[in-house]
Design an enzyme around this catalytic site. Structure first.
Site, PDB file in Angstrom:
ATOM      1  N   HIS A 214      -8.251  17.464 -79.589  1.00 41.13           N
ATOM      2  CA  HIS A 214      -7.934  16.652 -78.517  1.00 41.13           C
ATOM      3  C   HIS A 214      -8.923  15.156 -78.905  1.00 41.13           C
ATOM      4  O   HIS A 214     -10.031  15.355 -79.298  1.00 41.13           O
ATOM      5  CB  HIS A 214      -8.202  17.024 -77.231  1.00 41.13           C
ATOM      6  CG  HIS A 214      -7.797  16.087 -76.279  1.00 41.13           C
ATOM      7  ND1 HIS A 214      -8.198  15.054 -75.684  1.00 41.13           N
ATOM      8  CD2 HIS A 214      -6.645  16.378 -75.453  1.00 41.13           C
ATOM      9  CE1 HIS A 214      -7.535  14.587 -74.541  1.00 41.13           C
ATOM     10  NE2 HIS A 214      -6.577  15.482 -74.553  1.00 41.13           N
TER      11      HIS A 214
ATOM     12  N   ASP B  76     -14.919  22.891 -76.837  1.00 40.81           N
ATOM     13  CA  ASP B  76     -14.178  22.304 -76.032  1.00 40.81           C
ATOM     14  C   ASP B  76     -13.200  23.210 -75.086  1.00 40.81           C
ATOM     15  O   ASP B  76     -12.182  23.907 -75.765  1.00 40.81           O
ATOM     16  CB  ASP B  76     -13.362  21.190 -76.235  1.00 40.81           C
ATOM     17  CG  ASP B  76     -12.409  20.458 -75.765  1.00 40.81           C
ATOM     18  OD1 ASP B  76     -12.046  21.105 -74.482  1.00 40.81           O
ATOM     19  OD2 ASP B  76     -11.663  19.517 -76.230  1.00 40.81           O
TER      20      ASP B  76
ATOM     21  N   GLN C  69      -8.680  23.801 -72.456  1.00 41.47           N
ATOM     22  CA  GLN C  69      -7.352  24.589 -72.322  1.00 41.47           C
ATOM     23  C   GLN C  69      -7.573  26.077 -72.185  1.00 41.47           C
ATOM     24  O   GLN C  69      -6.636  27.043 -72.340  1.00 41.47           O
ATOM     25  CB  GLN C  69      -6.608  24.357 -73.488  1.00 41.47           C
ATOM     26  CG  GLN C  69      -5.980  22.778 -73.691  1.00 41.47           C
ATOM     27  CD  GLN C  69      -5.050  22.525 -72.571  1.00 41.47           C
ATOM     28  OE1 GLN C  69      -4.487  23.304 -71.687  1.00 41.47           O
ATOM     29  NE2 GLN C  69      -4.973  21.244 -72.303  1.00 41.47           N
TER      30      GLN C  69
ATOM     31  N   LYS D  48      -7.660  21.521 -65.012  1.00 43.84           N
ATOM     32  CA  LYS D  48      -6.666  22.309 -65.865  1.00 43.84           C
ATOM     33  C   LYS D  48      -6.692  23.830 -65.460  1.00 43.84           C
ATOM     34  O   LYS D  48      -5.740  24.610 -65.814  1.00 43.84           O
ATOM     35  CB  LYS D  48      -7.152  22.448 -67.331  1.00 43.84           C
ATOM     36  CG  LYS D  48      -7.675  21.046 -67.943  1.00 43.84           C
ATOM     37  CD  LYS D  48      -6.342  20.381 -68.480  1.00 43.84           C
ATOM     38  CE  LYS D  48      -6.864  19.250 -69.294  1.00 43.84           C
ATOM     39  NZ  LYS D  48      -5.491  18.472 -69.702  1.00 43.84           N
TER      40      LYS D  48
ATOM     41  N   CYS E   2      -2.394  13.603 -77.094  1.00 38.99           N
ATOM     42  CA  CYS E   2      -3.667  12.847 -77.553  1.00 38.99           C
ATOM     43  C   CYS E   2      -4.505  13.744 -78.703  1.00 38.99           C
ATOM     44  O   CYS E   2      -5.642  14.111 -78.792  1.00 38.99           O
ATOM     45  CB  CYS E   2      -4.720  13.220 -76.427  1.00 38.99           C
ATOM     46  SG  CYS E   2      -4.381  12.127 -75.033  1.00 38.99           S
TER      47      CYS E   2
HETATM   48  N1  PLP Z   1      -9.794  18.625 -74.635  1.00 37.70           N
HETATM   49  C1  PLP Z   1      -8.624  19.279 -74.439  1.00 37.70           C
HETATM   50  C2  PLP Z   1      -8.305  20.487 -75.513  1.00 37.70           C
HETATM   51  C3  PLP Z   1      -7.550  18.893 -73.708  1.00 37.70           C
HETATM   52  O1  PLP Z   1      -6.487  19.426 -73.551  1.00 37.70           O
HETATM   53  C4  PLP Z   1      -7.906  17.861 -72.578  1.00 37.70           C
HETATM   54  C5  PLP Z   1      -7.051  17.329 -71.701  1.00 37.70           C
HETATM   55  O2  PLP Z   1      -5.887  17.411 -71.685  1.00 37.70           O
HETATM   56  C6  PLP Z   1      -9.421  17.366 -72.857  1.00 37.70           C
HETATM   57  C7  PLP Z   1     -10.312  17.728 -73.743  1.00 37.70           C
HETATM   58  C8  PLP Z   1      -9.644  16.300 -71.827  1.00 37.70           C
HETATM   59  O3  PLP Z   1      -9.650  16.788 -70.595  1.00 37.70           O
HETATM   60  P1  PLP Z   1     -10.009  15.762 -69.468  1.00 37.70           P
HETATM   61  O4  PLP Z   1      -8.920  14.664 -69.457  1.00 37.70           O
HETATM   62  O5  PLP Z   1     -10.057  16.598 -68.183  1.00 37.70           O
HETATM   63  O6  PLP Z   1     -11.414  15.157 -69.508  1.00 37.70           O
END
Ligand code: PLP
Length: 422
Positions: free
Chosen positions: A138, A215, A218, A241, A379
């Protein structure tokens, strides 16, 4: 998937798995109608809906017990502080951390990754050092590293993704080396649903003395997380999430790493002594929580953890695996639908394109039928390029989705093909 009506259920758990009709009653949102159809919410990977228990935990606190934390001698402030500390302890248990002081509350995954990039990596990076990412990250796990790499003259390297949507671990072994300082990898891909083999990557990272940031945005709604078993050094996630509030997430970090990191933001709550000449900083986690923290949201996050754990990981996994298998089978039968990725270990996320129809058009037709999916680059533009597409349609499943809802998805796709001639 729907209720079997079996006796002896608690908190939405039936003997044979998840009692979905009971779970659905916990989410008043699901009574909504969109464009004259019952809502079919297949966008939980973007943000999950919240159960009543989470919203009520927050509203009870806000209406009856609200006060600021840490700085008060009065009873309410002490109670609020205790609740905030309990929330941290809840998250500690949720991720299997050794100590609550290893859990830093942040605004979310993005903030947690930026914290590590800025405070752990930046002071350490020298020109020519390397940061190893993957092609499925992401943007939140790309851009913070790019910013610090550019400042320090460091180099970004990227582990490729196979046609199946898995990490190419042979390539990873070639890409990692003595200059690698940080490896940053998604636990689960937000586009493909792929669950990455974190313990294997941790071993690789540690074999060259690099740290591993995972990260977990998900992963946390779908799988039990144990940061010690995963073997990583940092783990980042967002409450929204995992059926919790937005505006809060957390970073777990190994104690010795957090202790060695300078603050990334200054302000109240993160200091020991302040004078105009010098300030000494509090130990972690307070060192990284400048200002009034998201107190109400922390209480909501703790309630979300309780909600998930009461449903039970086995039941959640079984339910989502059934939905995923059925969705994959039914989508593959639709002419012109091409599924992206097919990794062996996946959570309930399916990405696809429909020949000749732009993902936005597919998403719009689905919306007319009340079906909420995401249609975008998610993203993850480098991953889109890898698969030769500008975007995909993504259906993502949560604990409240049913097999019957897949009928609406499939019907909407047939309708999109009829309208646009795909
Ligand atoms: N990493 C992953 C894999 C994501 O799917 C997302 C959000 O869709 C993020 C990071 C970013 O999360 P946040 O916008 O809650 O900071």
């Amino acid at each position: 998937m729907t209720s079997t009506g079996s006796a002896g259920t608690t908190a939405g758990v039936a003997e044979d798995g998840l009692d979905v009709s009971r779970v659905r009653r916990d989410f008043p949102f699901l009574r909504a109608r969109i464009n004259d159809h019952p809502v079919v919410y297949l966008d939980s990977a973007a943000t999950a809906q919240r159960p009543r228990a989470v919203v009520e935990a927050e509203s009870d606190f806000a209406l009856l017990e609200y006060a600021n934390v840490h700085r008060g001698v009065h009873t309410l402030s002490q109670r609020a502080t205790a609740r905030y500390d309990q929330a941290r302890e809840r998250v500690r248990r949720f991720v299997g951390a050794a100590a609550a002081s290893e859990v830093v509350f942040t605004a979310g995954t993005t903030a947690a990754i930026n914290l590590v990039a800025r405070s752990h990596a930046r002071p350490l990076l020298r020109p020519g050092d390397e940061i190893l990412l993957t092609e499925m990250e992401h943007h939140s796990n790309i851009v913070p590293w790019q910013i610090v790499a550019q400042e320090a003259g460091a180099v970004i390297r990227v582990i490729p993704v196979t046609d199946a949507g898995e990490l190419d671990l042979d390539q990873a072994a070639h890409l990692i080396g003595s200059r690698t300082r940080v490896v940053a990898v998604a636990h689960v891909s937000n586009v493909l649903g792929t669950v990455n083999p974190i313990p294997v990557i941790a071993e690789l990272a540690h074999s060259v003395g690099a740290v591993l940031l995972v990260d977990g945005a998900q992963a946390v709604p779908h799988r039990r997380v144990d940061v010690q078993a995963l073997g990583c050094d940092f783990y980042a996630a967002s409450a929204h999430k995992m059926y919790g509030p937005n505006g809060i997430g957390f970073l777990w970090g190994r104690r010795e790493l957090l202790e060695a990191m300078p603050p990334w933001q200054g302000g109240g709550g993160m200091i020991e002594v302040v004078s105009f000449d010098q300030t000494t900083f509090a130990p972690p986690p307070a060192r990284f929580e400048a200002g009034t923290p998201p107190i109400t949201q922390a209480i909501g996050l703790a309630a979300a953890v309780e909600y998930l754990e009461a449903l039970g990981w086995e039941a959640i996994e079984r339910h989502e695996a059934t939905l995923l298998a059925e969705a994959t089978r039914r989508l593959a039968e639709i002419p012109g639908v091409r599924l992206i990725g097919n990794s062996a270990d996946r959570v309930g996320v399916v990405s696809f394109v429909v020949d000749g129809i732009h993902p936005h058009d597919v998403g719009t037709v689905l919306d007319l039928g009340g079906v909420a999916v995401r249609a975008s680059h998610h993203c993850a533009q480098p991953l889109m390029r890898r698969f030769g597409v500008t975007g995909t349609v993504r259906a993502s499943f949560g604990v409240y989705n049913t097999l019957e809802e897949l009928d609406a998805l499939v019907a909407g796709l047939h309708e999109a093909r009829r309208v646009f001639g795909g």
